[in-house]
Design an enzyme around this catalytic site. Structure first.
Site, PDB file in Angstrom:
ATOM      1  N   LYS A 159      -8.697  -4.741  12.741  1.00 59.28           N
ATOM      2  CA  LYS A 159      -7.433  -4.206  13.248  1.00 59.28           C
ATOM      3  C   LYS A 159      -7.073  -4.791  14.616  1.00 59.28           C
ATOM      4  O   LYS A 159      -5.886  -4.917  14.946  1.00 59.28           O
ATOM      5  CB  LYS A 159      -7.489  -2.679  13.300  1.00 59.28           C
ATOM      6  CG  LYS A 159      -7.471  -2.034  11.919  1.00 59.28           C
ATOM      7  CD  LYS A 159      -6.217  -2.392  11.135  1.00 59.28           C
ATOM      8  CE  LYS A 159      -6.087  -1.633   9.838  1.00 59.28           C
ATOM      9  NZ  LYS A 159      -4.835  -1.947   9.117  1.00 59.28           N
TER      10      LYS A 159
ATOM     11  N   GLY B 264       0.813  -1.213   0.000  1.00 61.84           N
ATOM     12  CA  GLY B 264       0.000   0.000   0.000  1.00 61.84           C
ATOM     13  C   GLY B 264       0.840   1.254   0.000  1.00 61.84           C
ATOM     14  O   GLY B 264       0.534   2.223   0.706  1.00 61.84           O
TER      15      GLY B 264
ATOM     16  N   TYR C  66     -13.997  -2.492  10.912  1.00 59.01           N
ATOM     17  CA  TYR C  66     -12.589  -2.089  10.873  1.00 59.01           C
ATOM     18  C   TYR C  66     -11.907  -2.329  12.223  1.00 59.01           C
ATOM     19  O   TYR C  66     -10.768  -2.804  12.284  1.00 59.01           O
ATOM     20  CB  TYR C  66     -12.507  -0.613  10.495  1.00 59.01           C
ATOM     21  CG  TYR C  66     -11.121  -0.089  10.232  1.00 59.01           C
ATOM     22  CD1 TYR C  66     -10.395  -0.482   9.115  1.00 59.01           C
ATOM     23  CD2 TYR C  66     -10.545   0.842  11.094  1.00 59.01           C
ATOM     24  CE1 TYR C  66      -9.131   0.020   8.858  1.00 59.01           C
ATOM     25  CE2 TYR C  66      -9.278   1.352  10.849  1.00 59.01           C
ATOM     26  CZ  TYR C  66      -8.575   0.945   9.732  1.00 59.01           C
ATOM     27  OH  TYR C  66      -7.322   1.448   9.483  1.00 59.01           O
ATOM     28  N   SER C  67     -12.617  -2.020  13.305  1.00 56.26           N
ATOM     29  CA  SER C  67     -12.061  -2.249  14.639  1.00 56.26           C
ATOM     30  C   SER C  67     -11.809  -3.725  14.875  1.00 56.26           C
ATOM     31  O   SER C  67     -10.773  -4.112  15.441  1.00 56.26           O
ATOM     32  CB  SER C  67     -13.015  -1.704  15.709  1.00 56.26           C
ATOM     33  OG  SER C  67     -13.173  -0.298  15.585  1.00 56.26           O
ATOM     34  N   ALA C  68     -12.746  -4.570  14.435  1.00 55.44           N
ATOM     35  CA  ALA C  68     -12.568  -6.023  14.581  1.00 55.44           C
ATOM     36  C   ALA C  68     -11.345  -6.495  13.799  1.00 55.44           C
ATOM     37  O   ALA C  68     -10.529  -7.279  14.298  1.00 55.44           O
ATOM     38  CB  ALA C  68     -13.820  -6.752  14.098  1.00 55.44           C
TER      39      ALA C  68
ATOM     40  N   SER D 262      -4.408   0.053  14.166  1.00 49.16           N
ATOM     41  CA  SER D 262      -5.049   1.356  14.271  1.00 49.16           C
ATOM     42  C   SER D 262      -5.503   1.557  15.712  1.00 49.16           C
ATOM     43  O   SER D 262      -5.707   0.592  16.450  1.00 49.16           O
ATOM     44  CB  SER D 262      -6.257   1.427  13.336  1.00 49.16           C
ATOM     45  OG  SER D 262      -7.065   2.558  13.608  1.00 49.16           O
TER      46      SER D 262
ATOM     47  N   ASP E 137      -2.896  -8.123  -5.732  1.00 45.37           N
ATOM     48  CA  ASP E 137      -4.097  -7.910  -4.926  1.00 45.37           C
ATOM     49  C   ASP E 137      -3.892  -8.601  -3.584  1.00 45.37           C
ATOM     50  O   ASP E 137      -3.767  -9.826  -3.538  1.00 45.37           O
ATOM     51  CB  ASP E 137      -5.314  -8.486  -5.656  1.00 45.37           C
ATOM     52  CG  ASP E 137      -6.633  -8.225  -4.934  1.00 45.37           C
ATOM     53  OD1 ASP E 137      -6.614  -7.828  -3.748  1.00 45.37           O
ATOM     54  OD2 ASP E 137      -7.685  -8.424  -5.566  1.00 45.37           O
TER      55      ASP E 137
ATOM     56  N   SER F 131       1.439   3.412  -2.446  1.00 47.49           N
ATOM     57  CA  SER F 131       1.158   4.375  -3.509  1.00 47.49           C
ATOM     58  C   SER F 131       0.640   5.710  -2.995  1.00 47.49           C
ATOM     59  O   SER F 131       0.469   6.649  -3.772  1.00 47.49           O
ATOM     60  CB  SER F 131       0.152   3.782  -4.512  1.00 47.49           C
ATOM     61  OG  SER F 131      -1.069   3.452  -3.868  1.00 47.49           O
TER      62      SER F 131
END
Length: 241
Positions: free
Chosen positions: A155, A8, A151-153, A138, A59, A10
């Site tokens: 991370k 990631g 997202y929390s799960a 995060s 990917d 870029s």
């Protein structure tokens, strides 16, 4: 010079990490998924700073593609000394409104990429008898965040996987460390204004972090100076947590 992979890379935090590592003398493989133009800009910055780099596209969700591409890279250029597993995704929504696709997409992309990217690199790294694995979690993975149950799960899962992998690889002869960096509110140009307004009063230093500040932390963890730092989750959040 040691080879390192930054996924990631870029844009945003990934770009800052790649550029900073190159400045410190690492040969950086700049990974991108779809943003080839962004990856080329990252490489331009690296070369302008006198660094060395190459690019690779795959990917992170595709286990077979990751394996084939990364094994080919290792065959051509040798084992990676370091990897920064930065690439991921978010798709925010209140949990009652969250679709199954929003849940699966975020959880599987972020967690599957841990396996897909890091797994092909492990045995060659063990062969080097040295290495640095740095994951990006995060603040959301540490304390949770409104609108980011998925997202929390994911991370939080990265934190658990990082700690477990550190235990498996810890060995006096190997000299491989595995650590996690957990950024808070970082100014990547993609943070929505309403999020900044809500969170800013809670940040003791009263500002967002800069991608370059995250990059400095990652670069330190990649270095020999951080050889005794292992299995840690290091927050960079201005004192928010």
């Amino acid at each position: 010079m040691d080879n390192v992979l930054v996924t990631g890379a870029s844009k945003g935090i990934g770009r800052a990490i790649a550029v900073n590592l190159a400045r410190e003398g690492y040969v950086v493989t700049v990974h991108y998924g779809q943003d080839k133009v962004g990856a080329e800009l990252t490489m331009e910055q690296i070369r302008s700073a006198g660094g060395q780099c190459r690019s690779v596209q795959f990917d992170i969700r595709d286990q077979v593609q990751c394996k084939v591409v990364l094994e080919s890279q290792i065959e051509q250029f040798g084992a990676y000394y370091g990897v920064v597993s930065n690439a991921g995704m978010s798709c925010d929504n209140a949990f009652p409104s969250m679709t199954a696709d929003e849940w699966r997409g975020v959880v599987h992309t972020n967690l599957d990429s841990f396996y897909n990217v890091i797994h092909p690199l492990i045995m060659p790294m063990i062969g080097l008898k040295k290495g640095r694995i740095i994951t990006l979690s995060s603040l959301s993975g540490q304390i949770g965040n409104r609108g980011q149950v998925n997202y929390s799960a994911a991370k939080a899962g990265i934190i658990g996987a990082t700690k477990a992998l550190a235990l498996e690889l810890s060995n006096k002869r190997r000299q491989i460390t595995v650590n996690c960096v957990a950024p808070g509110l970082i100014d990547t140009g993609m943070v929505e204004s309403h999020v900044v307004e809500r969170v800013m009063p809670q940040i003791p230093v009263q500002r967002m972090g800069r991608p370059e500040e995250v990059a400095e932390l990652v670069t330190f963890l990649m270095s020999d100076k951080a050889a005794y730092i292992n299995r840690q989750v290091i927050g960079i959040n201005g004192g928010l947590y």
